[in-house]
Scaffold this motif. Structure first.
Motif, PDB file in Angstrom:
ATOM      1  N   THR A 145       1.326  -1.166  -0.042  1.00 46.96           N
ATOM      2  CA  THR A 145       0.120  -0.194   0.088  1.00 46.96           C
ATOM      3  C   THR A 145       0.852   1.440  -0.149  1.00 46.96           C
ATOM      4  O   THR A 145       0.437   1.906  -0.189  1.00 46.96           O
ATOM      5  N   GLY A 146       1.994   1.022   0.479  1.00 46.85           N
ATOM      6  CA  GLY A 146       3.114   2.389   0.813  1.00 46.85           C
ATOM      7  C   GLY A 146       2.543   3.297   1.264  1.00 46.85           C
ATOM      8  O   GLY A 146       2.965   5.096   1.582  1.00 46.85           O
ATOM      9  N   ASP A 147       1.908   3.197   2.587  1.00 48.78           N
ATOM     10  CA  ASP A 147       1.199   4.092   3.171  1.00 48.78           C
ATOM     11  C   ASP A 147       1.761   4.057   4.439  1.00 48.78           C
ATOM     12  O   ASP A 147       2.030   3.380   5.448  1.00 48.78           O
ATOM     13  N   PRO A 148       2.687   5.019   5.068  1.00 48.94           N
ATOM     14  CA  PRO A 148       3.458   5.057   6.122  1.00 48.94           C
ATOM     15  C   PRO A 148       2.451   4.949   7.319  1.00 48.94           C
ATOM     16  O   PRO A 148       2.939   5.099   8.430  1.00 48.94           O
ATOM     17  N   ALA A 149       1.634   6.106   7.182  1.00 48.01           N
ATOM     18  CA  ALA A 149       0.461   5.517   8.721  1.00 48.01           C
ATOM     19  C   ALA A 149      -0.062   3.780   9.457  1.00 48.01           C
ATOM     20  O   ALA A 149      -0.317   4.072   9.962  1.00 48.01           O
ATOM     21  N   LEU A 150       0.588   3.167   8.123  1.00 46.61           N
ATOM     22  CA  LEU A 150       0.302   1.784   8.950  1.00 46.61           C
ATOM     23  C   LEU A 150       1.354   1.023   9.193  1.00 46.61           C
ATOM     24  O   LEU A 150       1.357  -0.668   9.944  1.00 46.61           O
ATOM     25  N   THR A 151       2.314   1.974   9.044  1.00 48.97           N
ATOM     26  CA  THR A 151       3.583   1.054   9.925  1.00 48.97           C
ATOM     27  C   THR A 151       3.513   0.583  11.380  1.00 48.97           C
ATOM     28  O   THR A 151       4.123  -0.209  11.711  1.00 48.97           O
ATOM     29  N   SER A 152       2.519   1.632  12.046  1.00 52.50           N
ATOM     30  CA  SER A 152       2.590   0.948  13.186  1.00 52.50           C
ATOM     31  C   SER A 152       2.100  -0.692  13.780  1.00 52.50           C
ATOM     32  O   SER A 152       2.316  -1.377  14.577  1.00 52.50           O
ATOM     33  N   LYS A 153       0.978  -0.781  12.778  1.00 57.55           N
ATOM     34  CA  LYS A 153       0.435  -1.981  12.403  1.00 57.55           C
ATOM     35  C   LYS A 153       0.462  -3.436  12.475  1.00 57.55           C
ATOM     36  O   LYS A 153       0.939  -4.557  12.528  1.00 57.55           O
TER      37      LYS A 153
ATOM     38  N   GLY B  16       8.270   3.249   4.561  1.00 51.65           N
ATOM     39  CA  GLY B  16       9.032   4.534   3.988  1.00 51.65           C
ATOM     40  C   GLY B  16       8.673   5.160   5.535  1.00 51.65           C
ATOM     41  O   GLY B  16       7.637   5.082   6.317  1.00 51.65           O
ATOM     42  N   GLY B  17       9.722   6.263   5.418  1.00 51.42           N
ATOM     43  CA  GLY B  17       9.016   6.924   6.463  1.00 51.42           C
ATOM     44  C   GLY B  17       9.812   6.572   8.036  1.00 51.42           C
ATOM     45  O   GLY B  17      10.171   6.100   8.174  1.00 51.42           O
ATOM     46  N   GLN B  18       9.866   7.895   8.887  1.00 51.39           N
ATOM     47  CA  GLN B  18      10.606   8.307   9.815  1.00 51.39           C
ATOM     48  C   GLN B  18      10.226   6.977  10.726  1.00 51.39           C
ATOM     49  O   GLN B  18      11.359   6.434  10.917  1.00 51.39           O
ATOM     50  N   ASP B  19       9.056   6.559  11.043  1.00 46.29           N
ATOM     51  CA  ASP B  19       8.523   6.081  11.347  1.00 46.29           C
ATOM     52  C   ASP B  19       9.183   4.350  11.715  1.00 46.29           C
ATOM     53  O   ASP B  19       9.343   3.788  11.856  1.00 46.29           O
ATOM     54  N   ALA B  20       9.123   4.448  10.049  1.00 42.09           N
ATOM     55  CA  ALA B  20       9.721   2.920   9.841  1.00 42.09           C
ATOM     56  C   ALA B  20      11.555   2.512   9.988  1.00 42.09           C
ATOM     57  O   ALA B  20      11.423   1.776  10.116  1.00 42.09           O
ATOM     58  N   ILE B  21      11.546   3.709   9.509  1.00 43.85           N
ATOM     59  CA  ILE B  21      13.527   3.880   9.806  1.00 43.85           C
ATOM     60  C   ILE B  21      13.360   3.342  11.272  1.00 43.85           C
ATOM     61  O   ILE B  21      14.581   2.686  11.017  1.00 43.85           O
TER      62      ILE B  21
END
Length: 284
Positions: A90-98, A120-125
């Protein structure tokens, strides 16, 4: 037509796959497809559930993502793998925490790392950085790829990458070459260019294949060098890349001399590259 396709979902043996589901959803049948998806994620058919997860990722709407997360919650253990892969798609960084928590679940580590890189995004990093020093080289190679995909700066990844490249095991370097294929990052491209001259044939070939995936005119010197490799497989991949991004000035200097190569495969690849280059040349 479409009505017939939708009816096929009632029969597990004929149910269309992810591509068909996504196509129907984008052609005005999203509500029907998502209703089917909502029912399917509760079914006992693992194959159908996996197809639905991939379809939901391709559809990519908020409701599709909700269903995808619901499916992730319903699965257990390693069965979550396809849902995690789909979430990455999906490429949606908002789903990182899931999905970040599954980096510690046996059987899901590399799949989750790869998915986080695609989000992607800082949370993923932040979630990935600890894996750069993991005990297993395979996990570190996945982490390097994922960090670069997620947008991490080169200096954050370079030490781990250098450690992998220093390995005496050619298989480790070959895995790095595989993982960096298609990664849109200067460090990835520079590393692949170096690996394309590795002493080990398997490493050179994998690096050249990875470079081919994202070939650009800026890399033409690497491909010209590859066309002169001692191995015909490396030569053939390099010649394919030259055909895609090379210019007419390479025809007399690099390609025509290979018309007399000992291996017929190389002669054919060189001729094909010439044809491609000439086909791209503007008509006079």
């Amino acid at each position: 037509g479409v009505g017939w396709l939708l009816a096929q979902f009632e029969d597990p043996r004929k149910a269309p796959g992810a591509d068909t589901m996504a196509y129907l959803a984008t052609r005005g049948h999203e509500d029907a497809i998502l209703e089917i998806a909502g029912t399917t994620i509760s079914s006992e058919d693992e194959r159908r559930r996996d197809e639905v997860y991939l379809a939901l990722a391709r559809i990519g709407t908020p409701r599709a993502k909700e269903l995808l997360l619901a499916g992730l919650d319903r699965e257990h253990g390693a069965r979550r793998k396809t849902a995690i892969v789909a979430i990455g798609m999906t490429g949606d960084p908002a789903l990182t925490s899931k999905i970040a928590k599954f980096t510690n679940t046996q059987g899901l580590v590399t799949a989750t790392i790869e998915a986080l890189g695609k989000l992607g995004g800082q949370d993923a990093i932040d979630a990935l950085s600890g894996f750069l020093t993991h005990d297993e080289e395979l996990v570190r190679s996945y982490a390097v790829e994922a960090m670069l995909r997620a947008g991490a700066p080169a200096e954050a990844v370079a030490p781990a990458l250098e450690g992998l490249l220093a390995s005496e095991a050619s298989g480790v370097r070959q895995e790095v070459a595989l993982r960096l294929g298609g990664v849109d990052h200067d460090l990835a491209r520079a590393t692949l260019a170096d690996l394309a001259t590795d002493p080990d044939l398997g490493v050179r070939l994998e690096a050249m294949r990875s470079l081919l995936r994202g070939a650009t005119p800026a890399q033409v010197d690497v491909f010209v060098a590859g066309a002169a490799d001692e191995n015909y497989e490396v030569q053939a991949v390099a010649l394919e890349a030259i055909g895609r991004v090379g210019t007419a000035d390479l025809i007399p200097t690099t390609l025509e001399p290979l018309y007399d190569a000992a291996v017929p495969y190389v002669r054919i690849a060189a001729a094909s590259a010439v044809v491609e280059i000439l086909a791209r040349r503007p008509a006079s």
